[in-house]
Design a protein around this motif. Sequence first.
Motif, mmCIF file in Angstrom:
data_model
loop_
_atom_site.group_PDB
_atom_site.id
_atom_site.type_symbol
_atom_site.label_atom_id
_atom_site.label_comp_id
_atom_site.label_asym_id
_atom_site.label_seq_id
_atom_site.Cartn_x
_atom_site.Cartn_y
_atom_site.Cartn_z
ATOM 1 N N VAL A 426 0.880 -1.135 0.108
ATOM 2 C CA VAL A 426 -0.056 -0.134 0.011
ATOM 3 C C VAL A 426 0.624 1.339 0.013
ATOM 4 N N PRO A 427 0.788 2.101 -0.832
ATOM 5 C CA PRO A 427 1.774 3.297 -1.264
ATOM 6 C C PRO A 427 1.395 4.465 -0.199
ATOM 7 N N TYR A 428 1.635 4.294 1.094
ATOM 8 C CA TYR A 428 1.619 5.472 2.005
ATOM 9 C C TYR A 428 2.959 5.735 2.431
ATOM 10 N N GLN A 429 3.163 7.002 3.203
ATOM 11 C CA GLN A 429 4.176 7.344 3.992
ATOM 12 C C GLN A 429 4.238 6.628 5.303
ATOM 13 N N GLY A 430 5.495 6.097 5.564
ATOM 14 C CA GLY A 430 5.622 5.699 6.934
ATOM 15 C C GLY A 430 5.483 4.268 7.194
ATOM 16 N N GLN A 431 5.525 3.744 8.421
ATOM 17 C CA GLN A 431 5.194 2.288 8.879
ATOM 18 C C GLN A 431 3.759 2.026 9.480
ATOM 19 N N GLY A 432 3.145 1.064 9.324
ATOM 20 C CA GLY A 432 2.006 0.464 9.745
ATOM 21 C C GLY A 432 1.709 -0.897 9.911
ATOM 22 N N SER A 433 0.560 -1.185 10.921
ATOM 23 C CA SER A 433 0.255 -2.605 11.198
ATOM 24 C C SER A 433 -1.216 -2.458 11.303
ATOM 25 N N ASP A 434 -1.649 -3.442 11.710
ATOM 26 C CA ASP A 434 -2.986 -3.905 12.268
ATOM 27 C C ASP A 434 -4.061 -3.053 11.303
ATOM 28 N N PRO A 435 -4.077 -3.649 9.911
ATOM 29 C CA PRO A 435 -5.145 -2.676 9.369
ATOM 30 C C PRO A 435 -6.588 -3.291 9.530
ATOM 31 N N SER A 436 -7.514 -2.644 9.252
ATOM 32 C CA SER A 436 -8.998 -2.948 9.218
ATOM 33 C C SER A 436 -9.688 -2.155 8.225
#
Length: 442
Positions: A426-436
């Motif tokens: 997914v082309p977004y800036q930064g880090q991420g986890s646990d999507p809903s």
Amino acid sequence: MMLRLLTAILALVLGQAALPALAQNGPLRIVIDEGVIEPLPFAVPEFVAENAAAAEYAQNITRVIAADLEGTGLFREIPREAFLSTVTSFASPVQYADWKAINAQALITGAVSVDGSGRLSVKFRLYDVYSQAPLGDGLQFGGATGSWRRVAHKVADQVYSRITGEGGYFDSRVVFVAERGPKNERAKQLAIMDYDGANMQALTDANSIVIAPRFSPTGDRVLYTSYESGFPRIYLLDVASGQRRMLDDQPGTMTFAPRFAPDGRRVLFSLAQGGNTDLYELDLQSGRRSRLTDAPSIETAPSFSPDGSQIVFESDRSGTQQLYVMPANGGEPRRISFGQGRYGTPVWSPRGDYIAFTKQNQGRFHIGVMRTDGSEERLLTASFLDEGPTWAPNGRVIMFTRETAGAAGAPGLYTVDITGRNLRKVPYQGQGSDPSWSPLQP
């Protein structure tokens, strides 16, 4: 040929008897006669700007529509340099021969205008080039100029649905845990964004650890777990206002892994007390709590079936982490996972046909799907750490967390088709986890 081919493959991979196909020389009909997948070539000339104020919006809307469709892996955009025709007016007749000559199977045309009050208007038509006819009626969407991306997603959803016979998923949002900082000291906060990573905004601060956000069935509220009290507690957040409240604050307990019921009025969650963890249900209006399991094992990560009649969850009652299904009001669970390894984080598809899960086996993590009785298990991914699947509104695409290995490893959000094709970050800036993933926006 390609339109019939794509529809045939969609029907086969989704386990359906048939889907509507685009006829090349006649009306819509059912055709299942091919066995190789190939992206459908489409052309989308830049939408016509019907006044000067619409010029930039027309260009941007066209690009978002093309990106939505091509990002599915089911469509292939024909580059503008190959066009033999230009579209200078929404009312101009289509030069079908010119589009057929460059192998365009579908043609999307549109126009954009902005009135004096800043109101945006977008109209479009979709054509089957080989049938030389429109595919459905033209449509028009409107909104404030600031909502131009949503309007573009709505157009793309219509195109996607008319060609594939499935519901769209572009006009949706994702709530997730935005992370920053080193691996051993990450700051975490809830954030929300469009499905494609645009328009990201924070929903909470980063003063305490937050995990496992979950959208309500209407997309206006979010459940999540926070450690701000020192112990895991479930909170309910109103997305529009930012107001939140703690749920079921019982002394001596820890609550986590929440999930809404399909009616949006009840919440499933895990409650740990006295060294034991079981599943409970909470009525949001009355505050009444009901216990659903009573076992010495750990029961967690519950998810309702779309009709609300059953619950899938993970449990170690067999000695290892496995998946179980039971009636929504409790009762004897039945195990549905029997492969090698450990299974967790099950999520029922919005169509009700599959359950997605995380699997750990031989040092690798996988995102997989299985039928609701545990049959037809299929692993879609494999990596150092893949976990936490969530379904697109149409039940065709899964988003999940992938974390890279090593001291500098970082989590990111990825999507994959339920066939295992088209793995994308997914082309977004930064880090991420646990999507809903939210439902389609109203």
